[in-house]
Design an enzyme around this catalytic site. Structure first.
Site, PDB file in Angstrom:
ATOM      1  N   ASP A  63      -6.757  13.199  16.450  1.00 38.03           N
ATOM      2  CA  ASP A  63      -6.903  11.840  16.973  1.00 38.03           C
ATOM      3  C   ASP A  63      -8.114  11.782  17.897  1.00 38.03           C
ATOM      4  O   ASP A  63      -8.206  12.527  18.866  1.00 38.03           O
ATOM      5  CB  ASP A  63      -5.632  11.417  17.727  1.00 38.03           C
TER       6      ASP A  63
ATOM      7  N   HIS B 205     -12.522   3.346  -0.183  1.00 40.91           N
ATOM      8  CA  HIS B 205     -12.448   2.333   0.891  1.00 40.91           C
ATOM      9  C   HIS B 205     -13.116   1.036   0.454  1.00 40.91           C
ATOM     10  O   HIS B 205     -13.634   0.278   1.278  1.00 40.91           O
ATOM     11  CB  HIS B 205     -13.155   2.806   2.183  1.00 40.91           C
TER      12      HIS B 205
ATOM     13  N   GLU C 149      -7.908  -4.780   5.147  1.00 44.05           N
ATOM     14  CA  GLU C 149      -7.812  -4.495   3.711  1.00 44.05           C
ATOM     15  C   GLU C 149      -6.717  -5.329   3.058  1.00 44.05           C
ATOM     16  O   GLU C 149      -6.861  -5.772   1.924  1.00 44.05           O
ATOM     17  CB  GLU C 149      -7.542  -2.995   3.505  1.00 44.05           C
TER      18      GLU C 149
ATOM     19  N   ASN D 193      -9.107   7.491   9.802  1.00 42.91           N
ATOM     20  CA  ASN D 193      -8.765   8.875   9.499  1.00 42.91           C
ATOM     21  C   ASN D 193      -9.636   9.398   8.377  1.00 42.91           C
ATOM     22  O   ASN D 193     -10.122  10.513   8.406  1.00 42.91           O
ATOM     23  CB  ASN D 193      -7.299   8.974   9.113  1.00 42.91           C
TER      24      ASN D 193
ATOM     25  N   ASN E 103       0.877  -1.159   0.000  1.00 44.13           N
ATOM     26  CA  ASN E 103       0.000   0.000   0.000  1.00 44.13           C
ATOM     27  C   ASN E 103       0.922   1.218   0.000  1.00 44.13           C
ATOM     28  O   ASN E 103       1.409   1.641   1.044  1.00 44.13           O
ATOM     29  CB  ASN E 103      -0.880  -0.056   1.250  1.00 44.13           C
TER      30      ASN E 103
ATOM     31  N   ARG F  11     -10.830  16.294   7.032  1.00 43.53           N
ATOM     32  CA  ARG F  11     -11.633  16.650   5.849  1.00 43.53           C
ATOM     33  C   ARG F  11     -13.064  16.985   6.282  1.00 43.53           C
ATOM     34  O   ARG F  11     -13.620  16.301   7.140  1.00 43.53           O
ATOM     35  CB  ARG F  11     -11.671  15.480   4.852  1.00 43.53           C
TER      36      ARG F  11
ATOM     37  N   HIS G 163     -17.161   2.716   7.725  1.00 46.99           N
ATOM     38  CA  HIS G 163     -15.700   2.681   7.881  1.00 46.99           C
ATOM     39  C   HIS G 163     -15.284   4.006   8.511  1.00 46.99           C
ATOM     40  O   HIS G 163     -15.383   5.064   7.879  1.00 46.99           O
ATOM     41  CB  HIS G 163     -15.050   2.486   6.496  1.00 46.99           C
TER      42      HIS G 163
ATOM     43  N   ARG H  58      -2.393  -1.955  -3.628  1.00 45.96           N
ATOM     44  CA  ARG H  58      -3.612  -1.185  -3.435  1.00 45.96           C
ATOM     45  C   ARG H  58      -3.527   0.055  -4.328  1.00 45.96           C
ATOM     46  O   ARG H  58      -2.539   0.790  -4.281  1.00 45.96           O
ATOM     47  CB  ARG H  58      -3.721  -0.755  -1.973  1.00 45.96           C
TER      48      ARG H  58
HETATM   49  P1  AMP Z   1      -7.395   4.096  10.794  1.00 47.24           P
HETATM   50  O1  AMP Z   1      -7.326   5.160   9.729  1.00 47.24           O
HETATM   51  O2  AMP Z   1      -8.414   3.040  10.514  1.00 47.24           O
HETATM   52  O3  AMP Z   1      -6.049   3.541  11.163  1.00 47.24           O
HETATM   53  O4  AMP Z   1      -7.922   4.852  12.123  1.00 47.24           O
HETATM   54  C1  AMP Z   1      -7.120   5.793  12.791  1.00 47.24           C
HETATM   55  C2  AMP Z   1      -7.916   6.555  13.827  1.00 47.24           C
HETATM   56  O5  AMP Z   1      -8.619   5.659  14.710  1.00 47.24           O
HETATM   57  C3  AMP Z   1      -7.035   7.369  14.767  1.00 47.24           C
HETATM   58  O6  AMP Z   1      -6.742   8.630  14.253  1.00 47.24           O
HETATM   59  C4  AMP Z   1      -7.883   7.490  16.011  1.00 47.24           C
HETATM   60  O7  AMP Z   1      -8.644   8.666  15.912  1.00 47.24           O
HETATM   61  C5  AMP Z   1      -8.839   6.318  15.974  1.00 47.24           C
HETATM   62  N1  AMP Z   1      -8.626   5.377  17.075  1.00 47.24           N
HETATM   63  C6  AMP Z   1      -7.727   4.367  17.143  1.00 47.24           C
HETATM   64  N2  AMP Z   1      -7.833   3.725  18.341  1.00 47.24           N
HETATM   65  C7  AMP Z   1      -8.830   4.342  19.039  1.00 47.24           C
HETATM   66  C8  AMP Z   1      -9.424   4.146  20.326  1.00 47.24           C
HETATM   67  N3  AMP Z   1      -9.019   3.185  21.148  1.00 47.24           N
HETATM   68  N4  AMP Z   1     -10.428   4.981  20.677  1.00 47.24           N
HETATM   69  C9  AMP Z   1     -10.859   5.957  19.858  1.00 47.24           C
HETATM   70  N5  AMP Z   1     -10.337   6.174  18.624  1.00 47.24           N
HETATM   71  C10 AMP Z   1      -9.344   5.386  18.205  1.00 47.24           C
END
Ligand code: AMP
Length: 394
Positions: free
Chosen positions: A279, A179, A381, A208, A7, A238, A205, A90
């Site tokens: 985050d 996605h 994925e 981020n 990826n 976004r 989904h 990907r």
């Molecule tokens: P991804 O793009 O699927 O890797 O998701 C990343 C985002 O998931 C991070 O920026 C966090 O905001 C959120 N995240 C990850 N772990 C947690 C958690 N335990 N509680 C709340 N949000 C989380």
């Protein structure tokens, strides 16, 4: 068969080496900050974990470093690059040209290049990964898996914007959706779990990037991301849905340049714009302490998701299951709780205790009387890419 899944982003390369069809993960890793002297490599072979910093100037350097690690006498997992029979890439945007996984040819590369105009942040990095991988693994079959492919079943009434027809016909301006590998992976898991002949599912989904898909009988019939990955839900940085006249106002009256507007809506909006934080863990912690901006941001983002749930129930004339996935969907009981509150009119009843259970397995978090199942399904994925590449070649 050993399949390397790549990826390749604009400044990073995520990779996994998988044995198929056993689905055994041999190793995984991530190269970040490509182009810098302090690029970071995370490498996880067979349960171990290594983190190192190197100067990595280009994708070629990054992939060569990955190969070095795979072949390393101590930490390595292969003896020879020829052991890797397939590389699955990907690719974010496949336009209308690809509804399935495909072997990469000169024409396919040409198309990926062409669609870079529609996904300038993603397709150039994806293509770079393919070109470098062809050099490094000359005997491997190179396969492309497109994020847009799963959404090729969306009917015209949902994918055409109400703008002059020739923009759709000549210039491909329409909903593509993204996605796709994630929505497809959790759909397959949900369909198997539900065991129903026909089904109406909403897959959510939330990472981020965030998107929702209405899935009828296993096929995407509508999705919240559109022409580019910027529409729909409130994301990390976004904005998602916004009246396009805001853009004219920013340019004509507030004297923003178009580039500034793009940066504003893509990199400075969403949860970041609303709270100063991206985050969700930080935002939830602040909300817990009573921070009003963070409480409101959670309300805004989950209200948007609820509106799409209502819209997709109408689009499918019913609903059997809601699926939460990705970083936020899998981990945040707060978000799931806010999304699933006050939806009793649709037969959606969340079980508060089950919602709090932490697990990396598929789980059901609705009350037993709920007409609609609420599922948390960890997305994968990379596994979906490996499965599709394996199926294509066998
Ligand atoms: P991804 O793009 O699927 O890797 O998701 C990343 C985002 O998931 C991070 O920026 C966090 O905001 C959120 N995240 C990850 N772990 C947690 C958690 N335990 N509680 C709340 N949000 C989380």
């Amino acid at each position: 068969m050993k399949i390397l899944i790549i990826n390749s982003g604009s400044s990073s390369i995520k990779f996994q080496l998988m044995d198929m069809p056993s689905e055994r993960l041999i190793c995984s890793g991530l190269v970040e900050r490509i182009g810098y002297d302090d690029a970071i490599i995370n490498y996880k072979p067979n349960g171990d974990s290594y983190k190192q910093t190197y100067p990595i100037k280009s994708h070629k350097d990054g992939l060569n470093k990955i190969v070095e690690l795979l072949l390393d006498a101590d930490k390595g997992v292969i003896n020879n690059t020829n052991e890797i029979e397939v590389v699955g890439h990907r690719v974010v945007h496949g336009g209308n040209s690809f509804s399935n996984t495909t072997l990469i040819t000169a024409e396919v590369k040409e198309k990926i290049h062409e669609y870079a105009a529609l996904a300038p942040l993603h397709n150039p990095g994806n293509l770079e990964g393919i070109l470098v991988s062809e050099e490094i693994f000359p005997s491997a079959k190179q396969v492309a898996i497109f994020d847009t492919a799963f959404h090729q079943t969306i009917p015209e009434k949902a994918k055409k914007y109400a703008i002059p027809n020739e923009l759709y016909e000549k210039h491909g301006i329409q909903v593509y959706g993204f996605h796709g590998t994630s929505h497809q992976y959790v759909t397959e898991k949900a369909v198997a779990y539900l065991g129903m002949g026909s089904s109406k599912i909403i897959t959510i989904h939330l990472g981020n990037g965030c998107s929702m898909t209405a899935v009828k009988d296993g096929k995407s019939i509508d999705t919240s991301l559109g022409f580019t990955p910027s529409n729909g839900l409130v994301m990390g940085s976004r904005s998602g849905d916004i009246d396009h006249a805001v853009i004219f106002h920013l340019v004509n009256n507030l004297k923003y340049s178009l580039d500034e507007v793009k940066t504003l809506l893509t990199n400075k909006s969403g949860m970041l714009g609303l709270t100063g934080k991206m985050d969700l863990r930080d935002i939830e912690a602040e909300a817990e302490k009573g921070n009003k901006e963070c409480i409101l941001a959670l309300a805004i983002s989950t209200y948007r998701i609820k509106k799409y749930i209502g819209a997709y129930i109408a689009a499918m004339n019913g609903l059997d299951a809601i699926v939460f996935s990705a970083g936020i969907g899998e981990n945040s009981s707060v978000i799931r709780g806010l999304v699933c509150s006050d939806l009793e009119v649709f037969g959606i009843y969340l079980d508060a205790a089950k919602n709090e259970v932490k697990s990396s397995e598929l789980r059901e978090i609705n009350k037993s009387e709920s007409k609609v199942k609420i599922l948390v399904i960890p997305t994968n994925e990379e596994l979906e890419i490996a499965k599709q590449a394996f199926d294509l070649l066998n």
